[in-house]
Design a protein around this motif. Structure first.
Motif, mmCIF file in Angstrom:
data_model
loop_
_atom_site.group_PDB
_atom_site.id
_atom_site.type_symbol
_atom_site.label_atom_id
_atom_site.label_comp_id
_atom_site.label_asym_id
_atom_site.label_seq_id
_atom_site.Cartn_x
_atom_site.Cartn_y
_atom_site.Cartn_z
ATOM 1 N N MET A 112 0.583 -1.024 -0.257
ATOM 2 C CA MET A 112 -0.104 -0.075 -0.366
ATOM 3 C C MET A 112 0.949 1.176 0.182
ATOM 4 S SD MET A 112 -3.559 0.558 2.083
ATOM 5 C CE MET A 112 -2.910 -1.011 3.365
ATOM 6 N N THR A 113 0.571 2.144 -0.988
ATOM 7 C CA THR A 113 1.222 3.302 -0.532
ATOM 8 C C THR A 113 0.989 4.564 -0.057
ATOM 9 O OG1 THR A 113 -0.232 3.884 -2.758
ATOM 10 C CG2 THR A 113 2.409 3.220 -3.097
ATOM 11 N N ARG A 114 -0.706 4.331 -0.033
ATOM 12 C CA ARG A 114 -0.840 6.000 1.176
ATOM 13 C C ARG A 114 -1.403 4.618 1.840
ATOM 14 N NH1 ARG A 114 -4.536 9.796 -1.689
ATOM 15 N NH2 ARG A 114 -3.543 11.003 0.432
ATOM 16 N N ARG A 115 -1.282 5.363 3.360
ATOM 17 C CA ARG A 115 -1.719 4.446 4.283
ATOM 18 C C ARG A 115 -3.176 4.508 4.583
ATOM 19 N NH1 ARG A 115 0.327 4.787 9.545
ATOM 20 N NH2 ARG A 115 -1.222 7.290 10.465
ATOM 21 N N LEU A 116 -3.706 3.230 5.172
ATOM 22 C CA LEU A 116 -4.966 3.883 4.639
ATOM 23 C C LEU A 116 -6.061 4.648 5.569
ATOM 24 C CD1 LEU A 116 -6.834 1.798 2.770
ATOM 25 C CD2 LEU A 116 -7.485 0.480 4.947
ATOM 26 N N SER A 117 -5.347 5.551 6.689
ATOM 27 C CA SER A 117 -5.957 6.766 7.729
ATOM 28 C C SER A 117 -5.662 7.478 6.770
ATOM 29 C CB SER A 117 -4.528 6.593 9.449
ATOM 30 O OG SER A 117 -4.102 6.469 8.613
ATOM 31 N N GLU A 118 -5.168 8.080 5.951
ATOM 32 C CA GLU A 118 -5.471 8.792 4.690
ATOM 33 C C GLU A 118 -5.978 9.071 4.173
ATOM 34 O OE1 GLU A 118 -0.847 10.316 3.316
ATOM 35 O OE2 GLU A 118 -0.030 9.080 4.854
ATOM 36 N N LEU A 119 -6.292 7.282 3.350
ATOM 37 C CA LEU A 119 -6.737 7.488 2.030
ATOM 38 C C LEU A 119 -8.309 7.964 2.636
ATOM 39 C CD1 LEU A 119 -5.299 4.213 0.524
ATOM 40 C CD2 LEU A 119 -5.480 6.768 -0.544
ATOM 41 N N LEU A 120 -9.206 7.222 3.876
ATOM 42 C CA LEU A 120 -10.096 7.355 3.627
ATOM 43 C C LEU A 120 -11.017 8.312 5.094
ATOM 44 C CD1 LEU A 120 -10.932 3.079 4.950
ATOM 45 C CD2 LEU A 120 -11.456 4.324 2.694
ATOM 46 N N ARG A 121 -9.504 8.960 5.428
ATOM 47 C CA ARG A 121 -10.300 10.038 6.554
ATOM 48 C C ARG A 121 -11.143 11.165 5.846
ATOM 49 N NH1 ARG A 121 -6.583 13.874 10.089
ATOM 50 N NH2 ARG A 121 -8.063 15.200 10.822
ATOM 51 N N VAL A 122 -12.235 12.172 6.445
ATOM 52 C CA VAL A 122 -12.853 12.753 6.383
ATOM 53 C C VAL A 122 -12.296 14.129 5.181
ATOM 54 C CG1 VAL A 122 -13.667 14.118 8.400
ATOM 55 C CG2 VAL A 122 -15.373 13.697 6.019
ATOM 56 N N PRO A 123 -12.698 13.934 4.424
ATOM 57 C CA PRO A 123 -11.966 15.382 3.278
ATOM 58 C C PRO A 123 -11.368 16.859 3.511
ATOM 59 C CG PRO A 123 -13.917 14.841 2.053
ATOM 60 C CD PRO A 123 -13.288 13.988 2.886
ATOM 61 N N PRO A 124 -11.098 16.971 4.153
ATOM 62 C CA PRO A 124 -11.093 18.514 4.942
ATOM 63 C C PRO A 124 -11.963 19.860 3.818
ATOM 64 C CG PRO A 124 -8.518 18.662 3.529
ATOM 65 C CD PRO A 124 -9.694 17.263 3.856
ATOM 66 N N GLY A 125 -12.870 20.679 5.136
ATOM 67 C CA GLY A 125 -13.908 21.163 3.930
ATOM 68 C C GLY A 125 -15.405 20.660 4.205
ATOM 69 N N ALA A 126 -15.879 21.887 4.087
ATOM 70 C CA ALA A 126 -17.372 20.442 3.300
ATOM 71 C C ALA A 126 -17.269 19.387 2.912
ATOM 72 C CB ALA A 126 -18.536 21.494 2.634
ATOM 73 N N VAL A 127 -17.761 18.498 3.663
ATOM 74 C CA VAL A 127 -17.914 16.665 3.453
ATOM 75 C C VAL A 127 -19.240 16.507 2.372
ATOM 76 C CG1 VAL A 127 -18.168 14.164 4.277
ATOM 77 C CG2 VAL A 127 -16.924 16.028 5.400
ATOM 78 N N ASP A 128 -18.702 16.415 1.463
ATOM 79 C CA ASP A 128 -20.040 15.561 0.326
ATOM 80 C C ASP A 128 -19.826 13.697 0.911
ATOM 81 O OD1 ASP A 128 -22.262 15.473 -1.535
ATOM 82 O OD2 ASP A 128 -20.672 16.133 -2.973
ATOM 83 N N LEU A 129 -20.804 13.180 0.907
ATOM 84 C CA LEU A 129 -21.082 11.785 0.689
ATOM 85 C C LEU A 129 -21.346 11.031 -0.187
ATOM 86 C CD1 LEU A 129 -22.485 11.228 4.697
ATOM 87 C CD2 LEU A 129 -19.921 10.716 4.092
ATOM 88 N N ARG A 130 -21.972 11.970 -1.014
ATOM 89 C CA ARG A 130 -22.766 11.544 -2.113
ATOM 90 C C ARG A 130 -20.970 10.703 -3.395
ATOM 91 N NH1 ARG A 130 -26.835 15.668 -2.841
ATOM 92 N NH2 ARG A 130 -24.859 16.936 -1.699
ATOM 93 N N ALA A 131 -19.790 11.899 -3.524
ATOM 94 C CA ALA A 131 -18.648 11.499 -3.655
ATOM 95 C C ALA A 131 -18.359 11.181 -3.529
ATOM 96 C CB ALA A 131 -18.084 13.186 -3.478
#
Ligand code: AMP
Ligand code: MG
Length: 291
Positions: free
Chosen positions: A1-20
């Motif tokens: 795995m190149t990027r850790r799952l804790s980075e990949l799955l962390r909620v993105p900064p700013g307004a969250v759009d779960l539909r994305a």
């Protein structure tokens, strides 16, 4: 795995759009998972589980001497049929049950309602050395409570800051927090409800109210988006785990826990006795017979 799952799955900064975020997605799954990732991920679970178990024993051991307050809380939130129970069975089931403290938060009792919303949460926290699991949590107080107008908007709006303060204090007191939203699609929820209706051994899991709650899906998703966006922090991050595929869900949650435990790196405490002295006492002791 190149990027850790804790980075990949962390909620993105700013307004969250779960539909994305695709509930059928499998972020971070390595190429080595091959053409049958389900079989691969299922086979990985006991391997990850062995490492989880080993870290847990150290966490438990280092608390026993009273020298460490370290503990870990896994907080699970999801829509109905989102897989909280399955995740506990499959992933948390890899730990030694003696060191696990699981609390499910349902509709508050009269007594709980008479207190601040965090009262029952504090009472459910894991002690030093324990792995705590929250099946639902204080987030219900900005989710179901908001969607159903159980308190005035100014009351639930004030809770995000209270939650942030509470979690900051908790982490400062040695309790690491991993917050997971199991993200399912309405179609998958429908299928899981139908499965429950088709199988008499699953009737006990069926709740007819889930169909009414399901109709409120967009309002719940808005409430989730706000909760995740407003209460994500480096200390107590929110992760969104795509959960339509149960095998990915379990693999991902196991990895998130593992990453946190590796970071905490609990260690066996040194002896507070001299092993040579104790060995000498034992071997020179007159033979003890059963009576
Ligand atoms: P279950 O997890 O299926 O046993 O259901 C528990 C129910 O309790 C769910 O419908 C939750 O939304 C509800 N619940 C949990 N916490 C609260 C809360 N603070 N206020 C109102 N309902 C809650
Ligand atoms: Mg339910």
């Amino acid at each position: 795995m190149t990027r850790r799952l804790s980075e990949l799955l962390r909620v993105p900064p700013g307004a969250v759009d779960l539909r994305a975020i695709d509930p059928r997605g499998t972020p971070g799954l390595p190429r080595s998972a091959g053409k049958d990732p389900k079989t691969w991920a299922r086979a990985q679970l006991p391997i990850l589980g062995a490492e989880l178990f080993a870290w847990q024993e150290k966490l438990f051991a280092q608390a026993k001497t009273g020298a460490s307050r370290q503990r870990l809380l896994l907080l699970l939130q999801a829509m109905d049929c989102g897989g909280k129970d399955g995740t506990i069975k499959k992933v948390v089931g890899e730990f030694n049950p003696q060191g696990v403290h699981i609390v499910a938060f349902g509709k508050p009792t009269e007594e709980e309602l008479a207190h601040d919303f965090l009262w029952r949460i504090e009472r459910g926290l894991p002690g030093a050395g324990m792995i705590g699991v929250f099946n639902r949590s204080h987030y219900e107080d900005v989710l179901v409570v908001r969607v159903h107008n159980l308190v005035p908007p100014r009351t639930w709006r004030a809770r995000y800051a209270k939650i942030n303060r509470f979690e900051r204090k908790l982490v400062a007191d040695g309790c690491a927090v991993v917050k997971v939203m199991l993200h399912i699609s309405p179609a998958e929820q429908k299928q899981r409800l139908l499965d429950r209706l088709d199988d008499p051994t699953k009737y006990w899991k069926y709740d007819s109210g889930d169909i009414d709650e399901r109709a409120l899906w967009p309002a719940y998703q808005d409430a989730y988006a706000d909760a995740l966006g407003k209460c994500d922090s480096d200390d107590a991050p929110w992760y969104v785990v795509p959960a339509d595929r149960k095998w990915y869900r379990d693999w991902a949650v196991a990895n998130l826990l593992l990453e946190k435990l590796r970071e905490l790196s609990p260690a066996y405490p040194p002896a507070d006795f001299d092993p040579d002295v104790e060995r000498g006492r034992l071997v020179t002791q007159p033979e003890v017979n059963s009576g």
